[in-house]
Design an enzyme around this catalytic site. Structure first.
Site, PDB file in Angstrom:
ATOM      1  N   GLU A 162       0.882  -1.170   0.000  1.00 29.78           N
ATOM      2  CA  GLU A 162       0.000   0.000   0.000  1.00 29.78           C
ATOM      3  C   GLU A 162       0.916   1.215   0.000  1.00 29.78           C
ATOM      4  OE1 GLU A 162      -3.201  -0.020  -0.150  1.00 29.78           O
ATOM      5  OE2 GLU A 162      -3.641  -2.105   0.273  1.00 29.78           O
ATOM      6  N   CYS A 178      -2.727   8.897   3.237  1.00 29.73           N
ATOM      7  CA  CYS A 178      -2.298   8.374   1.940  1.00 29.73           C
ATOM      8  C   CYS A 178      -3.382   8.565   0.886  1.00 29.73           C
ATOM      9  CB  CYS A 178      -1.961   6.903   2.066  1.00 29.73           C
ATOM     10  SG  CYS A 178      -3.312   5.971   2.803  1.00 29.73           S
TER      11      CYS A 178
END
Ligand code: NAP
Length: 523
Positions: A256, A295
């Protein structure tokens, strides 16, 4: 001075060296040190596989879900303490801390509930049988079983609570024992939470280990049935993919990474329209919540060229109303970045973006910081950049400034908007703001292949949505390409990462016996 420890083989151990300092980003004060020198990561993994794995595998899904519920209860009981650590070590306002801490507790509770739907089984069988012979003597079913490895969870600094527990919830429900490594700069919260869970004696021995510090040797020790789930920057993700230990053992690998996420305003959404207002709200959140350190945060805002100046003016006015300061004081909208290093990295990124953009607001250390010294804390002013016209832009699509920074770009039509979005080379999340559902659907269809999640806000959804940046446990989290290609959460879908799907071929009687106690579900 705090000295963080690691929890390995059921014992808390300190690193052998002085270690790396971690600080209060509001004042710059050093709070403590973190170090894992001498902590035997290979032994931690072995213990997880040999003690924690079999103990978890012996439990039913329901029983594992009950463990998750008890962890959530233990964490909820000390919510104020976690908020205090999040304020001191991450510079979180109460709203920021809620996303991390309540997000962690909510995700654990969600998976505890989901476990009940799987019932008393320990394996999962997919619905449907495939006949492999002319008669009904030879068939196939697809069965998911727990792999005999450990879950290695490596997390980024910006979600020390949620990052740990969202991964842990899925791994534990799947029956995978955990060796977690929080990011060193904010490991305090993860360490304190694991101590609380350990003190409550909820989990079987070896089910949860924690390495605070650099975790030397961890990746060298991974095995073929382990699953490495990494969250962090694309650069570290590349290093992990190419790590010799990872290449040799070929564990499951989930990355990720960062991304330059887009928000897109539809052509018909002029000033005053619902869509225009909803995008303004999300853009304001992007330059304030967690000081932009998510993020999934909006980094690029694509606006129809004729609406660009009106949107920039409206967003600048919202930014002027934001209060920057000590996150412990009432009414603060924007706290500091997590540390001095991140502030320097943000300035370096801004310097690159400055070649292609005009600074409308922010761009540096804020002139006024409520209750703190801007010279000592890691404060970055909420920053609004506008891309200059007539330029072939590169950096705005490539550089993720991990802070309260957005860039507004103009576009002419849907194909151009999709082309610009694609320049991000794959992102975690996009959002579309359109009052007309058909217009929204066309934009979503263009963005979907480039993203793991797309939020579409129209007049019906209105304010009742969860937000561009917020990850919901029932929806998949991850994105293609630059975003790492990983996929976490998404309800039961998350279990795939820790379980093995096997096509089992045999007689109907054997298959019936094998799956008698299995839960039936599609992952
Ligand atoms: P980072 O520097 O890449 O570090 C991430 C993690 O990797 C940390 O725990 C770090 O440990 C660890 N690490 C670094 N080198 C390692 C090695 N050789 N072996 C094992 N572990 C190693 O990222 P960050 O600065 O913490 O986080 C910010 C970035 O994460 C941003 O780019 C953001 O976009 C991204 N992010 C992505 C997601 C997502 O879900 N996609 C979520 C949050 C953040 P140390 O701290 O000890 O160095």
């Amino acid at each position: 001075m705090i000295r963080l420890e690691s929890f390995v083989r059921g014992r808390w151990v300190a690193g052998a060296a002085a270690g790396r300092p971690f600080c209060d980003p509001t004042t710059g004060e050093v709070l403590g040190h973190v170090d894992s020198t001498g902590v035997d990561c290979a032994e931690a993994l072995r213990h997880a596989r040999e003690a924690g794995g079999p103990a978890l595998a012996a439990l039913t899904f329901e029983a594992r879900g009950a463990l998750l519920g008890r962890i959530a209860d233990v964490l909820a009981a000390e919510r104020d303490r976690w908020f205090d650590i999040a304020r001191r070590n991450s510079g979180n306002t109460p709203r920021d801390a809620a996303i991390d801490v309540d997000g962690a507790i909510g995700t654990l509770r969600y998976y505890a509930r989901l476990a009940k739907t799987l019932g008393p089984g320990r394996s999962i069988v997919e619905p449907g049988t495939d006949r492999l012979a002319k008669g009904d003597t030879f068939e196939a079913r697809h069965v998911w079983t727990t792999r005999p490895g450990a879950a290695v969870l490596i997390n980024a600094f910006n979600f020390p609570a949620w990052g740990l527990w969202e991964k842990a919830a899925v791994a534990l429900l799947a029956g995978a024992p955990i060796v977690a490594k929080p990011a060193s700069g904010t490991a305090w919260l993860a360490e304190a939470m694991v101590r609380a869970v350990d003190a409550a004696a909820i989990l079987p021995e070896g089910a949860l280990s924690l390495v605070c510090g650099a975790a030397e040797g961890l990746l060298d020790a991974v095995g073929p049935f382990d699953a490495v789930a990494f969250t962090g920057s694309a650069a570290t993700g590349r290093m992990i993919r190419a790590h010799e230990g990872v290449l040799a053992a070929a564990p499951r690998l989930g990355i990720e990474a960062d991304s330059v996420n887009v928000a897109l305003l539809a052509a018909s959404a002029g000033p005053g329209s619902d869509a225009f207002e909803r995008l303004l709200e999300q853009a304001t959140a992007a330059v304030s919540v967690k000081a932009g350190q998510l993020c999934t945060n909006i980094r690029r805002i694509l606006v129809p060229r004729p609406l660009r100046e009106a949107f920039v003016e409206a967003l600048a006015a919202r930014i002027d109303g934001l209060k920057i300061g000590d996150p412990g004081l009432d009414g603060i909208d924007v706290g500091p970045l997590v540390d001095e290093k991140q502030l320097r990295a943000a300035f370096a990124g801004l310097a690159v973006l400055a070649r292609e953009t005009r600074v409308v607001r922010g761009g540096g250390i804020p002139a006024h910081v409520v209750g703190a010294d801007p010279g000592k804390g890691a404060f970055l002013a909420p920053t609004l950049l506008v891309a200059a016209d007539g330029r072939d832009l590169e950096a705005v699509h490539d550089v993720e400034v991990f802070g309260p920074v957005v860039t507004v770009l103009g576009y002419d039509d849907t194909p151009e908007a999709a082309r610009l979005a694609a320049r991000g080379e794959g992102s975690l999340a996009a959002s579309v703001y359109a009052d007309d559902p058909s217009e929204a659907a066309a934009l979503v269809a263009a963005l979907a292949p480039l993203h793991g999640r797309v939020l579409a806000v129209d007049g019906v959804v209105g304010r009742g949505h969860t937000g561009h940046a917020i990850v919901m446990p029932m929806c998949v989290h991850g994105g293609p390409g630059r975003a790492g290609g990983g996929e976490e959460l998404g309800g039961l879908r998350g279990l795939r990462f820790h379980m093995q799907r096997t096509a089992v071929q045999g007689s109907p009687a054997m298959l019936a016996a094998l799956t008698a106690e299995a839960a039936t579900a599609t992952l």
